[in-house]
Design an enzyme around this catalytic site. Structure first.
Site, mmCIF file in Angstrom:
data_model
loop_
_atom_site.group_PDB
_atom_site.id
_atom_site.type_symbol
_atom_site.label_atom_id
_atom_site.label_comp_id
_atom_site.label_asym_id
_atom_site.label_seq_id
_atom_site.Cartn_x
_atom_site.Cartn_y
_atom_site.Cartn_z
ATOM 1 N N ARG A 24 0.805 -1.220 0.000
ATOM 2 C CA ARG A 24 0.000 0.000 0.000
ATOM 3 C C ARG A 24 0.845 1.280 0.000
ATOM 4 N NH1 ARG A 24 -2.749 -4.018 1.531
ATOM 5 N NH2 ARG A 24 -0.776 -4.587 2.465
ATOM 6 N N THR A 25 1.781 1.375 0.922
ATOM 7 C CA THR A 25 2.474 2.650 1.106
ATOM 8 C C THR A 25 3.285 3.006 -0.133
ATOM 9 O OG1 THR A 25 2.627 2.034 3.433
ATOM 10 C CG2 THR A 25 3.886 3.960 2.734
ATOM 11 N N LYS A 30 26.054 -3.864 0.578
ATOM 12 C CA LYS A 30 27.531 -3.864 0.623
ATOM 13 C C LYS A 30 28.040 -3.172 1.873
ATOM 14 C CE LYS A 30 27.287 -2.865 -4.305
ATOM 15 N NZ LYS A 30 27.476 -1.736 -5.222
ATOM 16 N N ARG A 74 11.224 3.794 3.876
ATOM 17 C CA ARG A 74 10.795 2.770 4.847
ATOM 18 C C ARG A 74 12.025 1.969 5.223
ATOM 19 N NH1 ARG A 74 5.679 -1.227 4.486
ATOM 20 N NH2 ARG A 74 4.705 0.707 5.162
ATOM 21 N N HIS A 130 4.595 5.352 11.796
ATOM 22 C CA HIS A 130 4.142 5.313 10.400
ATOM 23 C C HIS A 130 3.171 6.488 10.250
ATOM 24 C CE1 HIS A 130 3.126 3.938 6.522
ATOM 25 N NE2 HIS A 130 2.810 2.672 6.757
HETATM 26 N N1 CP Z 1 -0.371 -0.322 5.913
HETATM 27 C C1 CP Z 1 0.829 -0.482 5.291
HETATM 28 O O1 CP Z 1 1.811 0.175 5.635
HETATM 29 O O2 CP Z 1 0.815 -1.400 4.295
HETATM 30 P P1 CP Z 1 2.085 -1.793 3.430
HETATM 31 O O3 CP Z 1 3.072 -2.467 4.366
HETATM 32 O O4 CP Z 1 1.560 -2.717 2.376
HETATM 33 O O5 CP Z 1 2.674 -0.541 2.877
#
Ligand code: CP
Length: 317
Positions: free
Chosen positions: A57-58, A87, A109, A139
């Site tokens: 999603r993100t 590396k 991320r 998040h």
């Molecule tokens: N909710 C969420 O962060 O989903 P993803 O890990 O698929 O990005």
């Protein structure tokens, strides 16, 4: 402006983001001319997505949000394996290198808590850092879309009874949502998990300081009965210590749980789900988690639009 934590949000800027999120949905679902206007809004701007952990999603919604706003985009979708992190390159070196590619936003991320803040500490002023999830930390853009979904349904973010359940020790979405709820008065939060998966003390301290009432429970049925919002999360088995396990059979939203829930409640989940909400629940009108995921696209469009407009108004190339 960087978006590192839910602490970067306030009731004032959230009000702006919510209105903008609604506008983005309207324009994206409007005429072809409206979509073309959107797609020319930020031509010349560029975003890079640097993902050291898996995401559906993100990553996809940030990529689509950029495309729909005319922002050029590129990405590394498995940076742990396919970037020079494999590396041994330090995150700080990677970010300083991106400074010199002159991009406008970097979405990151990373498995380590605090990684986005480390990135922001060495990022150039012209490059906004957006935390797309840092380990067990935060998040914030998930909290943005989660809070928008609650606001869209109830028309407010105050005076709500919210039950947050599942793996709260490792779930960054639960932490970010709890922090955001503490920005508004009158909310009452119930954290439901087994004792070893409880929410961390820092969040409980913040809720106490904000005057947000909360309790902890390991009883799912009791915890959902009075809730306006039931926010469920999966077990983050990828973050378990070696040999660790959790009995999760009791932490499942199924028809038995639906039967004791308030008829006006909503059920949310950041997704992915892996069995902790049974698929028959999807047919219940209280299940909003797919709408919630869709809101992620428009919330991220609103956020990117804000960051790009802000750069233009500051005359930051
Ligand atoms: N909710 C969420 O962060 O989903 P993803 O890990 O698929 O990005």
């Amino acid at each position: 402006m960087n978006i590192i934590s839910t602490k970067d949000f306030s009731p004032e800027n959230l009000g702006y983001f919510f209105d903008k999120t609604t506008e983005m949905r309207r324009l994206d679902n409007g005429t072809l001319d409206e979509r073309r206007e959107l797609a020319s809004r930020h031509l010349g701007r560029q975003m890079y997505s640097l993902f050291y952990e898996p995401s559906t999603r993100t990553r996809s919604s940030f990529g689509l949000a950029a495309a729909k706003l005319g922002i050029g985009k590129d990405q590394t979708e498995n940076a742990r394996e396919f970037s020079s992190a494999a590396k041994g390159e330090a995150l700080e070196d990677t970010i300083q290198m991106f400074n010199n590619y002159h991009i406008d936003a970097l979405v990151i991320r990373h498995p380590e808590t605090g990684a986005a803040a480390r990135a922001a500490a060495v990022a150039a002023d012209h490059m906004a850092i957006i935390n797309a999830g840092d380990g067990k930390g935060e998040h914030p853009t998930q909290a943005l879309l989660d809070s928008y979904t609650i606001y869209e349904h109830f028309g407010r973010l105050n005076d709500l009874s919210v039950t947050i359940g599942g793996d709260l020790r490792q779930g960054r979405t639960a932490r970010s949502l709890a922090r955001l709820l503490a920005l508004y008065p009158g909310n009452d939060v119930t954290f439901v998990s087994t004792p070893s998966f409880r929410i961390a003390d820092d969040i409980k301290q913040e809720l106490t300081q904000a005057g947000t009432s909360f309790r902890e429970s390991d009883n799912v049925h009791d915890s959902v009965r009075q809730a306006d919002v039931v926010y469920w999360t999966r077990l983050q088995k990828e973050r378990f210590d070696p040999g660790e396990s959790m009995q999760d059979e009791e932490f499942v939203i199924d028809q038995n749980v639906l039967d004791v829930m308030n008829q006006k409640a909503i059920i949310m989940h950041p997704l992915p789900r892996v069995g902790e909400i049974t698929t028959d629940v999807d047919r219940d009108p209280r299940a909003l988690y797919f709408r919630q995921a869709g809101n992620g696209l428009y919330a991220r469009m609103a956020l990117l639009d804000y960051l790009m407009v802000q750069k233009s108004s500051l005359h930051t190339s």
